[in-house]
Design a protein around this motif. Structure first.
Motif, PDB file in Angstrom:
ATOM      1  N   UNK A 118      -4.608   4.849  -1.825  1.00 54.37           N
ATOM      2  CA  UNK A 118      -5.043   4.443  -0.486  1.00 54.37           C
ATOM      3  C   UNK A 118      -5.207   2.931  -0.426  1.00 54.37           C
ATOM      4  N   UNK A 119      -4.542   2.255   0.496  1.00 51.84           N
ATOM      5  CA  UNK A 119      -4.724   0.807   0.614  1.00 51.84           C
ATOM      6  C   UNK A 119      -6.193   0.461   0.866  1.00 51.84           C
ATOM      7  N   UNK A 120      -6.678  -0.553   0.167  1.00 57.00           N
ATOM      8  CA  UNK A 120      -8.073  -0.938   0.354  1.00 57.00           C
ATOM      9  C   UNK A 120      -8.346  -1.384   1.786  1.00 57.00           C
ATOM     10  N   UNK A 121      -7.329  -1.899   2.444  1.00 57.40           N
ATOM     11  CA  UNK A 121      -7.487  -2.279   3.850  1.00 57.40           C
ATOM     12  C   UNK A 121      -7.897  -1.068   4.677  1.00 57.40           C
ATOM     13  N   UNK A 122      -7.307   0.082   4.384  1.00 56.27           N
ATOM     14  CA  UNK A 122      -7.656   1.303   5.112  1.00 56.27           C
ATOM     15  C   UNK A 122      -9.035   1.821   4.709  1.00 56.27           C
ATOM     16  N   UNK A 123      -9.330   1.747   3.415  1.00 56.58           N
ATOM     17  CA  UNK A 123     -10.641   2.196   2.942  1.00 56.58           C
ATOM     18  C   UNK A 123     -11.750   1.364   3.583  1.00 56.58           C
ATOM     19  N   UNK A 124     -11.535   0.048   3.630  1.00 55.12           N
ATOM     20  CA  UNK A 124     -12.538  -0.825   4.251  1.00 55.12           C
ATOM     21  C   UNK A 124     -12.708  -0.496   5.727  1.00 55.12           C
ATOM     22  N   UNK A 125     -11.597  -0.225   6.381  1.00 55.32           N
ATOM     23  CA  UNK A 125     -11.655   0.083   7.810  1.00 55.32           C
ATOM     24  C   UNK A 125     -12.417   1.382   8.074  1.00 55.32           C
TER      25      UNK A 125
END
Length: 305
Positions: free
Chosen positions: A102-109
């Motif tokens: 999972x891209x961290x950008x998505x996890x952060x979002x």
């Protein structure tokens, strides 16, 4: 002369109102005569909901991950109706797939939406309630706050956090002697809403989860908290059973839970990676119910054939 609507004069803010639980709650409360402020990112759907639900429904385009948006939401509700009696933190998204894929950008979002969005809503709602000396805050969590979900680790983390945040706020209001301010947490089982249509998916397969509960049961439970507030409610025998057994045999339940989810994912048709509606709203998934029960029924029919 007809009787006055049951909730005439009650003002309720509902986030996540463009689909799922939020939409169902908003529609029912409007039918019962409440002033309802509906919030979500999909402006056209909010306006359609407001137009179809009567003159006491106010649509406010809101991204709950932005503090200023949530502050403006409160201001709009107070300006239109003079205060807020109930605030429902109903917006939330999900991610399914291995954590390291999972891209961290998505996890952060996801954290910004689920946790920070709930925190912002709780903050502004409670400040308003303290001015009024009354009010009910209802936040949507999940049974996974008690039964961890592999391949949904970040989603699980946000729901653990929401349950913990609400528990702390509940106790804080008690200690501060705000006897007429109620903080409630709702923990449903997997429910047939458009959640899977909006979720980010890095599993490599279509998200097919089950068995699922009907959204009407959760909607009824949420609205029931307006009349009889409770600190925490687990909805449905599956959620209650999973949580109870997990408390006694956590290792076994978590293992079986993970194996079951992995088997369902692997058995589902392949699907490309997608960030779903994490960063931008999607057109799909506009109803109270989703397509989860239809998918499961079709899958069972195909298996029998």
């Amino acid at each position: 002369m007809s009787a006055a609507p049951k909730r005439n004069g009650l003002t309720v803010v509902v986030t996540g109102a463009s689909s799922g639980f939020g939409k169902g709650v908003a529609q029912q409360l409007a039918e019962e005569g409440a002033n309802v402020v509906v919030a979500a990112r999909r402006t056209a759907l909010l306006k359609e909901l407001a137009t179809g639900s009567g003159p006491n429904v106010l649509a406010v385009t809101t991204d709950i991950s932005k503090e200023r948006d949530v502050e403006k939401l409160l201001d709009a509700a107070v300006e239109a109706f003079g205060g807020v009696d109930v605030w429902i933190n109903g917006a939330g998204l999900g991610i399914i797939g291995p954590f390291t894929d999972t891209p961290l950008r998505d996890a952060n979002r996801l954290v910004e939406t689920n946790l920070l969005g709930t925190m912002y809503g709780s903050y502004y709602a409670l400040r308003q309630f303290q001015k009024q000396k009354r009010g009910t805050l209802i936040s949507l969590s999940s049974f996974v706050s008690q039964v961890p979900l592999p391949y949904g680790a970040v989603y699980t983390a946000t729901k653990f956090a929401i349950t913990g945040l609400s528990a702390g706020l509940y106790r804080e209001m008690k200690l501060e002697k705000y006897d007429n301010i109620h903080v409630c947490t709702v923990q449903p089982w997997v429910t047939d809403t458009p959640w899977t249509e909006h979720a980010a998916n890095y599993s490599g397969h279509v998200i097919e989860l089950g068995p699922v509960d009907a959204p009407e049961n959760v909607i009824a439970a949420i609205i029931g908290l307006i009349d009889e507030p409770k600190e925490n409610i687990d909805i449905g025998f599956k959620a209650k059973g999973a949580i109870a057994i997990c408390q006694v045999m956590p290792g076994l339940v978590q293992k079986l839970n993970g194996q079951s989810l992995l088997a369902m994912l692997k058995a589902a048709p392949p699907a490309p990676d997608t960030s779903g509606s994490l960063h931008e709203p999607v057109a799909e998934g506009t109803g109270v119910s989703g397509d989860m029960r239809k998918r499961l029924k079709r899958k069972l029919t195909d298996t029998k054939e």
